[in-house]
Each structure stands twice: as C-alpha cells, then as structure tokens.
Design an enzyme around this catalytic site. Structure first.
Site, PDB file in Angstrom:
ATOM      1  N   ASN A   1     -41.930 -15.904  -1.852  1.00 41.32           N
ATOM      2  CA  ASN A   1     -42.638 -15.845  -0.568  1.00 41.32           C
ATOM      3  C   ASN A   1     -44.121 -15.540  -0.729  1.00 41.32           C
ATOM      4  O   ASN A   1     -44.788 -15.128   0.223  1.00 41.32           O
ATOM      5  CB  ASN A   1     -41.963 -14.824   0.358  1.00 41.32           C
ATOM      6  CG  ASN A   1     -40.637 -15.342   0.868  1.00 41.32           C
ATOM      7  OD1 ASN A   1     -40.395 -16.555   0.830  1.00 41.32           O
ATOM      8  ND2 ASN A   1     -39.775 -14.461   1.337  1.00 41.32           N
TER       9      ASN A   1
ATOM     10  N   LYS B   1     -41.155 -11.213  -1.896  1.00 40.88           N
ATOM     11  CA  LYS B   1     -40.639 -11.632  -3.207  1.00 40.88           C
ATOM     12  C   LYS B   1     -41.548 -12.741  -3.729  1.00 40.88           C
ATOM     13  O   LYS B   1     -42.377 -13.290  -2.986  1.00 40.88           O
ATOM     14  CB  LYS B   1     -39.192 -12.111  -3.079  1.00 40.88           C
ATOM     15  CG  LYS B   1     -38.984 -13.234  -2.074  1.00 40.88           C
ATOM     16  CD  LYS B   1     -37.523 -13.629  -2.014  1.00 40.88           C
ATOM     17  CE  LYS B   1     -37.268 -14.634  -0.922  1.00 40.88           C
ATOM     18  NZ  LYS B   1     -35.890 -15.066  -0.846  1.00 40.88           N
TER      19      LYS B   1
ATOM     20  N   ASP C   1     -43.639 -16.755   4.762  1.00 45.27           N
ATOM     21  CA  ASP C   1     -42.255 -16.585   5.203  1.00 45.27           C
ATOM     22  C   ASP C   1     -42.025 -15.277   5.965  1.00 45.27           C
ATOM     23  O   ASP C   1     -41.527 -14.292   5.418  1.00 45.27           O
ATOM     24  CB  ASP C   1     -41.282 -16.692   4.014  1.00 45.27           C
ATOM     25  CG  ASP C   1     -39.885 -17.066   4.499  1.00 45.27           C
ATOM     26  OD1 ASP C   1     -39.612 -16.878   5.707  1.00 45.27           O
ATOM     27  OD2 ASP C   1     -39.074 -17.536   3.692  1.00 45.27           O
TER      28      ASP C   1
HETATM   29  P1  ADP Z   1     -37.740 -21.309   3.048  1.00 46.83           P
HETATM   30  O1  ADP Z   1     -37.201 -21.861   4.312  1.00 46.83           O
HETATM   31  O2  ADP Z   1     -36.787 -21.432   1.913  1.00 46.83           O
HETATM   32  O3  ADP Z   1     -38.295 -19.945   3.200  1.00 46.83           O
HETATM   33  P2  ADP Z   1     -40.104 -22.835   3.444  1.00 46.83           P
HETATM   34  O4  ADP Z   1     -39.514 -23.747   4.450  1.00 46.83           O
HETATM   35  O5  ADP Z   1     -41.040 -21.819   3.966  1.00 46.83           O
HETATM   36  O6  ADP Z   1     -38.949 -22.180   2.598  1.00 46.83           O
HETATM   37  O7  ADP Z   1     -40.814 -23.657   2.322  1.00 46.83           O
HETATM   38  C1  ADP Z   1     -40.117 -24.611   1.534  1.00 46.83           C
HETATM   39  C2  ADP Z   1     -40.965 -24.953   0.330  1.00 46.83           C
HETATM   40  O8  ADP Z   1     -42.151 -25.607   0.751  1.00 46.83           O
HETATM   41  C3  ADP Z   1     -41.413 -23.725  -0.427  1.00 46.83           C
HETATM   42  O9  ADP Z   1     -40.521 -23.456  -1.432  1.00 46.83           O
HETATM   43  C4  ADP Z   1     -42.771 -24.113  -0.959  1.00 46.83           C
HETATM   44  O10 ADP Z   1     -42.632 -24.665  -2.242  1.00 46.83           O
HETATM   45  C5  ADP Z   1     -43.250 -25.184  -0.003  1.00 46.83           C
HETATM   46  N1  ADP Z   1     -44.267 -24.626   0.900  1.00 46.83           N
HETATM   47  C6  ADP Z   1     -44.048 -23.829   1.952  1.00 46.83           C
HETATM   48  N2  ADP Z   1     -45.194 -23.497   2.558  1.00 46.83           N
HETATM   49  C7  ADP Z   1     -46.177 -24.112   1.862  1.00 46.83           C
HETATM   50  C8  ADP Z   1     -47.609 -24.140   1.964  1.00 46.83           C
HETATM   51  N3  ADP Z   1     -48.255 -23.493   2.938  1.00 46.83           N
HETATM   52  N4  ADP Z   1     -48.306 -24.852   1.068  1.00 46.83           N
HETATM   53  C9  ADP Z   1     -47.653 -25.524   0.070  1.00 46.83           C
HETATM   54  N5  ADP Z   1     -46.317 -25.532  -0.078  1.00 46.83           N
HETATM   55  C10 ADP Z   1     -45.580 -24.838   0.799  1.00 46.83           C
END
Ligand code: ADP
Length: 491
Positions: A238, A235, A260
């Site tokens: 992700n 999505k 993700d």
């Molecule tokens: P979730 O648990 O809801 O799937 P994540 O924990 O993977 O979300 O990520 C939370 C937020 O952190 C994301 O919405 C994104 O904005 C930010 N984020 C995640 N991974 C990265 C990355 N590699 N680089 C920059 N921002 C990130």
C-alpha cells in the site's frame, strides 16, 4: 482537530434553500442541464503554493465544465446542478470534483486509456492520459455490481477519506467519475509501482535509504493522525513509488505515496469513542492490540511502520510462522530479533527506533509526532550534542529510551537463542555490547508514557457496521500475504 470535508457538503441548496441530503439541487437556479458535479473539500493547508495550485485547478475545472457541457449534447436524461461557489476566504481549501454521469463510457471523452497498471481486488487500475492537458493519471475502474456492496463501501470510504487529505506522501485523488454501474478514481500516477516490488528487486534497503522512506511515511501518518484518520492497513503493497533517483552516495531516494484507504477510519468524538475494535489489516503488519481485538487507536499504524522499517532493513518480516495462529502468538510476544548478520551493520539507533515503534503496549509505543523527532529518523545520531539539563535529558530519553532496555540485551539474546530454532549455537554479542551507544542516557525508567492512552477503557467501536466489510478485507489481505508464510526469503 476539526473534521474536514466529509460533512461540509451543503445540506441546503444555496439557490432555492431546499434540503439536499448531501447532493446538489436540481433547481431553476441551475443553468443548462449537464451532469451532477459534487465538490468535496480537501484539508486546509494554508500555503501560497496551495493557493496557486487551487487557482490552476479552478481554471482547469472551468474548462472541464465546458467539456462537460459539450457532453450534455450527447447525453440524454442528465441534469446540471449548480456547484458551490469557491470564495476567496476559502483559498486554502481545494475541491475534488465528483462527477455523476449516466454512462461510464463517457469518461473516454476526457481520458485516453492506456496500459493496465494492476489488477486490484475489485477492479483494475489503468494508466490514462488527460486529453486536454496531456497529463498522465492512474484511473481505478470499479464495476460496482461485480464488486458487490461490501467492496463499494470500502471504495466509498477510500474516496471520502482521500477527498479530505492533501499531503505530499499521500496519493492524490484528482477527481471521481461515477455512473450507476461504474466508479472511476482518477489518481496521481506512481510509475514505479509498489514499494514491495522495488524491495523484491533490491533484497533490502540501506539504513539511509530506509530512513528516507520512513521519514516520508512518518510525515504522512503524523498528518493523518493529526486529522484523526487511522489508516489500519499500512504495508509495503500500500505504499506506491512515484519517482526515484540515485544520489551522490549511490543510494536510492524514493518518492513514496501512501495509498489504499479502504480500511481507514476517521475517528469522531472523544478519545474513548474514537477507539476501534474491528480486527482488520494484514496479518504480518497487524499490531498486537488489533489481534487481541482490544480497544485500539491510531497506534496500530505505528506498529505497522515498525514492521515496514524492519522489512526494508533486512528484507524479511520480524515475525514469521507457518500458520496465522502461530504468527499471532509471535506478534503478541513482540520479541524483536536482530540475529541475522545483516543487523551487525545496522546502527543501535535504528534498532532502538524499531523497539519504540514495536512496543507491544500501544500506550508505551512512540506516537507519530514523537517519531518525527526521533534521532534515528532525523539523522542526528552522530552529531547530537549531549543534553545539558534535566528537561533535555528527559526529552531525549522519551524519544530514545534505549538505555534501560539495552542493559537487558544479553539476557534477551539468550532467551531468543533458546526460543528460535534456527538461531546460531554461539551467542552473538549484541551491538549494544560491542560498542557503547553514543546516544544512550543513563536514566531510570519512568511510567510517564503509560498515561498517553487509557487502553483499558472499553467502548464500542464507532463503526460497528464495518465489521463484515473488514472481515472480507482480512480474508483478502490474508490471501495477499500468504506467500509470507511459505518462504522465508520471498516477500
Ligand atoms: P487493491 O484493490 O488490491 O488494494 P488497487 O486496486 O488499489 O489494489 O491497485 C491494484 C494495482 O494497481 C496495485 O497493485 C498497483 O500495482 C496498481 N496501482 C494502484 N494505484 C496506482 C497508482 N496510483 N499508480 C500506479 N499504479 C497503481
């Protein structure tokens, strides 16, 4: 295709030959005690470029090891365990260090933490600078106790899969730090955030901009499917944007990364054993067979690519309803609508690609590999030469079998006009009716695709135990996409 990585951790200590149960041994062959460092193999890529980067990584790991040694002086009750040796014959395989430590705060020896990038479901993602190299990373920090065992399972699943993949459009996991309470995933930084945020700012993307994004996405998913990995939660949220530039045509070029992998699975065994049944994902991106809880396979990712492509082109999801139940009904019918005036400027070729991606029957849906050859995706729609023999014609039809469908377009439009309450009263001529499709081939329909997947085979899901995990993820995902039900314009 052979599995890589997950089962490759030695089960016997190379030094004392005692059984290891997936971890490295604390035997006298280990030198001064420091930390437990597990190394996981990434996939074989086999290029000199990879070799060079592995060499760089090797250097970096050895200096990291000396830093870790320093840390041992401060840490008590930690032991160093021998690392598996990298051999020259294994040069195309990389290793993702998994560093065990007593105290989570020890990671601050290596990284300076900066701004918060986002709050995830189970922890936050923070920008961090490697003290040694100055490189910037995104570190996902999860408090295991707070997150709970289901979340930790998702996280471990994500880590295990990320350790086995290496692709330019899949988020790179650099290393993992783990203490009894905390888990830190050091990932490549995507400064531009989620693709959803970029789309929200732009409203929608042009066809060329969309093509570039879908090319990258298709390449990542074809790579995963080739390794029998199914993402299951593709999505806009992700897909992260690492970098971006405006080209000479004033179009935005995005470098995207699929991320993700919490719901991803690696299939094992024969095709039927590789079928899945757990209903998981995010409602508006969910394939009909997933909703129906039929045996499904990697083709569910293809449907989600279709939903993503549709949203990128027009700014709205293909199916919207004010309840999840009604939404599922629409998805199961799978009637794609191109009535909004925005679709008038979008090529038939793009619409046909969408129809191929969003065929309700997964056996008739285009595969990731076929998608890579699709004329819209390759951009060959204008210049393609007409096929000169039956084989070429069949190949073209297989990738772009629009001709048999387009003949029904007026009828379909009529049905849709009745079905969709907000549809205009005057019947809109379809693009197919307005101009002949340069790529259509007048061939009879064939059943040749239907044997691609025997979707009627009923077999148990290999990951039955993941049911509760996936269920909680559905709830989380449903919440995340709740805004989609509220407003039509807002994504
Ligand atoms: P979730 O648990 O809801 O799937 P994540 O924990 O993977 O979300 O990520 C939370 C937020 O952190 C994301 O919405 C994104 O904005 C930010 N984020 C995640 N991974 C990265 C990355 N590699 N680089 C920059 N921002 C990130």
């Amino acid at each position: 295709m052979a599995d890589h990585g997950l089962d490759d951790i030695p089960t016997v200590c190379p030094h004392c030959t005692s059984p290891q149960d997936g971890l490295l041994c604390v035997c006298s062959a280990g030198k001064s005690p420091v930390l437990v460092v597990e190394m996981s193999q990434t996939s074989s890529i086999g290029s000199t470029d990879i070799f060079a980067s592995q060499e760089r990584k090797k250097e970096r790991n050895s200096s990291r090891e000396s830093s870790l040694k320093d840390l041992s002086i401060k840490s008590s009750n930690v032991e160093r365990k021998p690392q598996p040796q990298r051999s020259r014959s294994n040069v195309t395989e990389g290793k993702i260090p998994h560093i065990r430590m007593d105290n989570g705060a020890d990671i601050e020896e290596f990284y300076t933490f900066g701004r918060i990038l986002g709050q995830g479901s189970f922890g936050m993602v923070i920008e961090a600078i490697d003290k040694e190299t100055g490189a910037k990373w995104a570190i996902k920090k999860v408090n295991k106790d707070k997150a709970g065992s289901s979340a930790v399972k998702l996280l471990e699943r994500e880590v295990n899969i990320l350790k086995t993949v290496k692709h330019q459009h899949i988020i790179h996991l650099e290393q993992v730090f783990e203490s009894p309470q905390k888990m830190y995933l050091v990932m490549e930084l995507c400064e531009y955030g989620e693709l959803k945020e970029v789309l929200d700012q732009k409203g929608h993307f042009s066809e060329n901009e969309t093509r570039l994004i879908i090319q990258s996405l298709a390449s990542a998913i074809a790579y995963l499917h080739n390794k029998d990995i199914v993402h299951r939660d593709l999505k806009l949220e992700n897909i992260m944007v690492k970098s971006s530039f405006i080209d000479d045509n004033n179009e935005v070029n995005l470098n995207i990364k699929v991320t993700d992998f919490g719901l991803a699975v690696q299939k094992h065994g024969s095709r039927s054993e590789g079928m899945m049944q757990t209903t998981c994902g995010t409602p508006i991106y969910m394939a009909p067979e997933v909703i129906n809880a039929h045996d499904y396979s990697q083709q569910c990712d293809i449907w989600s690519i279709g939903v993503i492509m549709y949203i990128l082109l027009c700014g709205e999801p293909p199916f919207m309803a004010n309840s999840e139940e009604k939404l599922y009904e629409l998805i199961k019918k799978g009637e794609l609508r191109f009535e909004d005036p925005i679709w008038d400027s979008i090529s038939d070729s793009a619409k046909n690609a969408l129809k191929q991606l969003m065929k309700v029957d997964p056996a008739h849906r285009i595969t990731a590999k076929e998608l890579l050859d699709n004329q819209w995706l390759t951009g060959n729609t204008l210049s393609s030469a007409r096929p000169t023999n039956v084989l070429e014609m069949m190949k073209e039809w297989k990738n772009n079998p629009e001709s048999d469908e387009d003949t029904n377009t007026d009828e379909e439009t009529e049905q849709r006009t009745v079905y969709h309450p907000s549809a205009k009263t005057a019947k809109q001529p379809t693009d197919a009716a307005k101009k002949p499709d340069a790529n259509s081939v007048d061939m009879a329909s064939s059943d040749s695709k239907s044997n691609k997947l025997l979707s009627t085979e009923i077999k148990a899901e290999p990951e039955k135990s993941s049911g509760t995990v996936s269920h909680s993820a559905v709830t989380k995902s449903s919440l995340k996409s709740a805004t989609l039900f509220r407003g039509k314009k807002r994504l």
